[in-house]
Design an enzyme around this catalytic site. Structure first.
Site, PDB file in Angstrom:
ATOM      1  N   ASP A  13       0.805  -1.218   0.000  1.00 20.02           N
ATOM      2  CA  ASP A  13       0.000   0.000   0.000  1.00 20.02           C
ATOM      3  C   ASP A  13       0.836   1.265   0.000  1.00 20.02           C
ATOM      4  O   ASP A  13       0.441   2.293   0.554  1.00 20.02           O
ATOM      5  CB  ASP A  13      -0.973   0.009   1.212  1.00 20.02           C
ATOM      6  CG  ASP A  13      -1.848  -1.230   1.224  1.00 20.02           C
ATOM      7  OD1 ASP A  13      -2.239  -1.672   0.130  1.00 20.02           O
ATOM      8  OD2 ASP A  13      -2.128  -1.756   2.314  1.00 20.02           O
ATOM      9  N   LYS A  16       1.881   1.979  -5.126  1.00 19.07           N
ATOM     10  CA  LYS A  16       2.440   1.379  -6.359  1.00 19.07           C
ATOM     11  C   LYS A  16       1.525   1.629  -7.547  1.00 19.07           C
ATOM     12  O   LYS A  16       1.986   1.890  -8.659  1.00 19.07           O
ATOM     13  CB  LYS A  16       2.615  -0.145  -6.174  1.00 19.07           C
ATOM     14  CG  LYS A  16       3.604  -0.513  -5.092  1.00 19.07           C
ATOM     15  CD  LYS A  16       3.668  -2.015  -4.896  1.00 19.07           C
ATOM     16  CE  LYS A  16       2.403  -2.618  -4.315  1.00 19.07           C
ATOM     17  NZ  LYS A  16       2.062  -2.174  -2.956  1.00 19.07           N
ATOM     18  N   GLY A  40      -4.626  -4.293  -3.690  1.00 20.99           N
ATOM     19  CA  GLY A  40      -5.586  -3.231  -3.968  1.00 20.99           C
ATOM     20  C   GLY A  40      -4.779  -2.026  -4.397  1.00 20.99           C
ATOM     21  O   GLY A  40      -4.085  -1.428  -3.577  1.00 20.99           O
ATOM     22  N   HIS A  41      -4.807  -1.714  -5.685  1.00 18.71           N
ATOM     23  CA  HIS A  41      -4.014  -0.612  -6.214  1.00 18.71           C
ATOM     24  C   HIS A  41      -4.953   0.509  -6.650  1.00 18.71           C
ATOM     25  O   HIS A  41      -5.800   0.317  -7.509  1.00 18.71           O
ATOM     26  CB  HIS A  41      -3.155  -1.083  -7.395  1.00 18.71           C
ATOM     27  CG  HIS A  41      -2.143  -2.127  -7.000  1.00 18.71           C
ATOM     28  ND1 HIS A  41      -1.328  -2.762  -7.895  1.00 18.71           N
ATOM     29  CD2 HIS A  41      -1.818  -2.628  -5.776  1.00 18.71           C
ATOM     30  CE1 HIS A  41      -0.549  -3.615  -7.232  1.00 18.71           C
ATOM     31  NE2 HIS A  41      -0.830  -3.553  -5.961  1.00 18.71           N
TER      32      HIS A  41
HETATM   33  P1  GDP Z   1      -0.721   0.247  -3.558  1.00 20.83           P
HETATM   34  O1  GDP Z   1      -1.332  -1.021  -3.054  1.00 20.83           O
HETATM   35  O2  GDP Z   1       0.753   0.306  -3.310  1.00 20.83           O
HETATM   36  O3  GDP Z   1      -1.056   0.533  -4.998  1.00 20.83           O
HETATM   37  O4  GDP Z   1      -1.363   1.421  -2.684  1.00 20.83           O
HETATM   38  P2  GDP Z   1      -2.919   1.596  -2.294  1.00 20.83           P
HETATM   39  O5  GDP Z   1      -3.645   2.068  -3.487  1.00 20.83           O
HETATM   40  O6  GDP Z   1      -3.439   0.405  -1.586  1.00 20.83           O
HETATM   41  O7  GDP Z   1      -2.796   2.722  -1.178  1.00 20.83           O
HETATM   42  C1  GDP Z   1      -2.209   3.944  -1.448  1.00 20.83           C
HETATM   43  C2  GDP Z   1      -3.241   5.060  -1.208  1.00 20.83           C
HETATM   44  O8  GDP Z   1      -2.583   6.294  -1.183  1.00 20.83           O
HETATM   45  C3  GDP Z   1      -4.294   5.164  -2.303  1.00 20.83           C
HETATM   46  O9  GDP Z   1      -5.491   5.579  -1.736  1.00 20.83           O
HETATM   47  C4  GDP Z   1      -3.716   6.229  -3.230  1.00 20.83           C
HETATM   48  O10 GDP Z   1      -4.725   6.925  -3.947  1.00 20.83           O
HETATM   49  C5  GDP Z   1      -3.067   7.142  -2.228  1.00 20.83           C
HETATM   50  N1  GDP Z   1      -1.883   7.852  -2.685  1.00 20.83           N
HETATM   51  C6  GDP Z   1      -0.876   7.444  -3.506  1.00 20.83           C
HETATM   52  N2  GDP Z   1       0.090   8.386  -3.572  1.00 20.83           N
HETATM   53  C7  GDP Z   1      -0.315   9.398  -2.778  1.00 20.83           C
HETATM   54  C8  GDP Z   1       0.278  10.647  -2.400  1.00 20.83           C
HETATM   55  O11 GDP Z   1       1.381  11.002  -2.796  1.00 20.83           O
HETATM   56  N3  GDP Z   1      -0.450  11.428  -1.513  1.00 20.83           N
HETATM   57  C9  GDP Z   1      -1.673  11.051  -1.029  1.00 20.83           C
HETATM   58  N4  GDP Z   1      -2.302  11.860  -0.177  1.00 20.83           N
HETATM   59  N5  GDP Z   1      -2.231   9.898  -1.370  1.00 20.83           N
HETATM   60  C10 GDP Z   1      -1.566   9.074  -2.220  1.00 20.83           C
HETATM   61  P1  IMO Z   2      -0.928  -4.267  -2.212  1.00 23.18           P
HETATM   62  O1  IMO Z   2      -0.512  -4.813  -3.548  1.00 23.18           O
HETATM   63  C1  IMO Z   2      -0.855  -4.737   2.128  1.00 23.18           C
HETATM   64  C2  IMO Z   2      -0.834  -8.855   3.644  1.00 23.18           C
HETATM   65  C3  IMO Z   2      -2.038  -9.333   4.416  1.00 23.18           C
HETATM   66  C4  IMO Z   2      -1.365 -10.320   5.370  1.00 23.18           C
HETATM   67  C5  IMO Z   2      -0.287 -10.954   4.501  1.00 23.18           C
HETATM   68  C6  IMO Z   2      -0.687 -12.298   3.900  1.00 23.18           C
HETATM   69  O2  IMO Z   2      -2.201  -3.506  -2.245  1.00 23.18           O
HETATM   70  O3  IMO Z   2       0.200  -3.514  -1.576  1.00 23.18           O
HETATM   71  P2  IMO Z   2      -2.319 -12.981   1.896  1.00 23.18           P
HETATM   72  O4  IMO Z   2      -3.783 -12.759   1.718  1.00 23.18           O
HETATM   73  O5  IMO Z   2      -1.475 -12.386   0.826  1.00 23.18           O
HETATM   74  O6  IMO Z   2      -1.969 -14.411   2.155  1.00 23.18           O
HETATM   75  O7  IMO Z   2      -1.957 -12.195   3.277  1.00 23.18           O
HETATM   76  O8  IMO Z   2      -0.032 -10.026   3.458  1.00 23.18           O
HETATM   77  N1  IMO Z   2      -1.135  -8.306   2.290  1.00 23.18           N
HETATM   78  C7  IMO Z   2      -1.084  -7.011   1.986  1.00 23.18           C
HETATM   79  N2  IMO Z   2      -0.863  -5.922   2.773  1.00 23.18           N
HETATM   80  N3  IMO Z   2      -1.020  -4.595   0.792  1.00 23.18           N
HETATM   81  C8  IMO Z   2      -1.221  -5.655   0.007  1.00 23.18           C
HETATM   82  O9  IMO Z   2      -1.255  -5.578  -1.337  1.00 23.18           O
HETATM   83  C9  IMO Z   2      -1.295  -6.941   0.607  1.00 23.18           C
HETATM   84  N4  IMO Z   2      -1.506  -8.199   0.121  1.00 23.18           N
HETATM   85  C10 IMO Z   2      -1.379  -9.017   1.169  1.00 23.18           C
HETATM   86  O10 IMO Z   2      -2.659  -8.271   5.110  1.00 23.18           O
HETATM   87  O11 IMO Z   2      -0.721  -9.632   6.407  1.00 23.18           O
HETATM   88 MG    MG Z   3      -2.890  -1.639  -1.779  1.00 22.21          MG
END
Ligand code: GDP
Ligand code: IMO
Ligand code: MG
Length: 428
Positions: A13, A16, A40-41
């Site tokens: 999270d 990416k 979850g991206h």
């Molecule tokens: P990922 O799993 O690495 O793709 O990240 P997620 O989407 O799960 O979580 C990142 C969150 O931060 C999302 O809600 C993005 O929209 C938000 N985000 C990404 N870059 C920035 C930033 O530079 N500033 C802020 N405020 N939010 C960001």
């Molecule tokens: P993105 O791509 C954050 C964590 C779960 C748990 C561990 C194992 O959005 O960064 P799993 O279901 O993969 O066997 O769970 O990994 N986990 C994540 N935490 N971001 C994710 O994906 C994750 N995908 C799995 O919370 O601790």
């Molecule tokens: Mg994520």
């Protein structure tokens, strides 16, 4: 730049999705190389939010072919629902391709994932219960079923019989549950899913290499992150695949010579979902502030993410195991209202200073962070797009991290939107 990898440097999270989308603009192919719908991206484009689980983040560009690589585990029901969601928002998903060698997730994987977590009780991992671990376990046990098996009903059914017999023995004899019905799975996978998935299934190796051979640019999109890596993360509190850069090679079928840029995405602070060690974790109101302002709740699971200060020891390790060429720093804007921020520069363990990530779990579990405190800037940076417009304190925070970590920070996120970023170094 023939091939670039985007990899998470912390516990996921980091943002990416946003940075893959940003870098993807210059690419021909974007390949997801591991994980499944545990990811979850989030992308925010023109104010509209897209939460992607399986479809690569390049899908929003018309010139890109999004590819789900062989290293990904795919629940076809989730994939179709995600494609429908994208189509309903006007995104064309017809270019999407799925490697025939990607393994499929079945309902029994999800049930076993949840049962195993329950069985672990207080030792649970906090998985997403999406069936990721059991699906990869079946792959390693060589009873997995691949996307290409959907193309031949006879093979699909023969393999399903073997896999289901084993899964049902565990479900009924170990967990005292009802068996999963063979015909029901065939109805869903062959009846409902196959007609729509079949045209997407492809020889992804040929696709990737034809593109590379003709001078195309390929981006490998990682899910999860370095510290959730099955080999290099905080085992056993990890996922069941290899998000680190090496996973891009096996998960997409390329050798290292093609890769010339490896971007590690790092949040300006750290979050973690699920169980496991977290040296810089915050349990105070500053942590609550980071969660509230940073909206640190799972994109798909809605779970509250555990917050903590930025950890340079972790980032140094991420630089090493991924051979990062640079870092993209996200969410710097979340510090806007803080008077000061801490950065962990080393750990202390039994009176000794530890600069590199300790290999032994007991040290990591028992170390305390050594912090340096940096002043905040108390202003809104979310509209800034040029480095020279950043408050000095924000610029200094980035320079301090760069110096701690040893690779340049080229991109800095100051908001969730596609245009809310700035190039920090000149060569970015
Ligand atoms: P990922 O799993 O690495 O793709 O990240 P997620 O989407 O799960 O979580 C990142 C969150 O931060 C999302 O809600 C993005 O929209 C938000 N985000 C990404 N870059 C920035 C930033 O530079 N500033 C802020 N405020 N939010 C960001
Ligand atoms: P993105 O791509 C954050 C964590 C779960 C748990 C561990 C194992 O959005 O960064 P799993 O279901 O993969 O066997 O769970 O990994 N986990 C994540 N935490 N971001 C994710 O994906 C994750 N995908 C799995 O919370 O601790
Ligand atoms: Mg994520």
């Amino acid at each position: 730049m023939p091939a670039t990898i985007v990899v998470g440097t912390q516990w996921g999270d980091e943002g990416k999705g946003k940075f893959t989308d940003l870098v993807a603009k210059e690419m021909n192919l974007v390949v997801r190389y591991q994980g499944g719908h545990n990811a979850g991206h989030t992308l925010v484009v023109d104010g509209e939010k897209f939460a992607l689980q399986l479809v690569p983040s390049g899908v929003l560009y018309d010139h890109i072919t999004p590819v789900i690589g062989n290293g990904v585990v795919v629940d076809p029901r989730v994939l179709l629902a995600e494609m429908d969601m994208l189509e309903s928002k006007g995104v064309d998903t017809s270019r999407l391709r799925v490697s025939g060698n990607a393994h499929l997730i079945f309902p029994y994987h999800q049930e076993l994932d949840a049962l195993h977590e329950r069985h672990l009780g207080k030792n649970k991992l906090g998985t997403t219960k999406r069936g990721i671990g059991p699906a990869y376990a079946d792959r390693a046990m060589r009873v997995g079923i691949r996307a290409q098996d959907l193309l031949d009903e006879k093979i699909f059914k023969a393999k399903l019989e073997v896999a289901l017999d084993h899964a049902n023995q565990i479900l009924t004899r170990v967990y005292n549950r009802l068996p999963v019905d063979f015909d029901e799975i065939c109805d869903i996978y062959l009846g409902t899913c196959k007609p729509r998935i079949e045209p997407l299934i492809t020889d992804a190796i040929d696709l990737v290499h034809t593109s590379l051979e003709s001078g195309g640019h390929v981006l490998f999109e990682g899910a999860q992150a370095t510290f959730l890596d099955l080999d290099h993360g905080t085992y056993p509190f990890v996922t069941s695949s290899n998000p680190t850069a090496g996973g891009a090679l096996t998960g997409a079928g390329v050798g290292p010579k093609h890769i010339d840029r490896i971007i590690g995405v790092a949040k300006a602070y750290v979050t973690r979902v699920g169980s496991g060690p977290f040296p810089t974790e915050l349990f105070d109101e500053v942590g609550d502030h980071l969660v509230d302002v940073g909206k640190e709740f799972g994109t798909n699971t809605g779970r509250r993410r555990r917050p903590g200060w930025c950890d340079a020891v972790m980032l140094r390790y991420a630089v090493r195991v991924n051979s990062l060429t640079e870092i993209a720093l996200t969410k710097l804007d979340i510090f806007d209202a803080l008077d000061s921020m801490k950065v962990c520069v080393a750990y202390e363990h039994e009176g000794k200073r530890v600069e590199q990530l300790p290999y032994h779990q007991s040290v990591l579990h028992n170390c305390t962070p050594i912090y340096e405190e940096l002043p905040g800037w108390n202003s809104d940076i979310s509209g800034i797009t040029e480095r020279h417009d950043l408050p000095k304190e924000a610029s200094d925070y980035i320079s301090f991290l760069e110096q701690q970590v040893g690779v340049p920070i080229n991109l800095v996120g100051v908001g969730p939107g596609r245009s809310q970023f700035l190039h920090f170094t000149n060569d970015g």
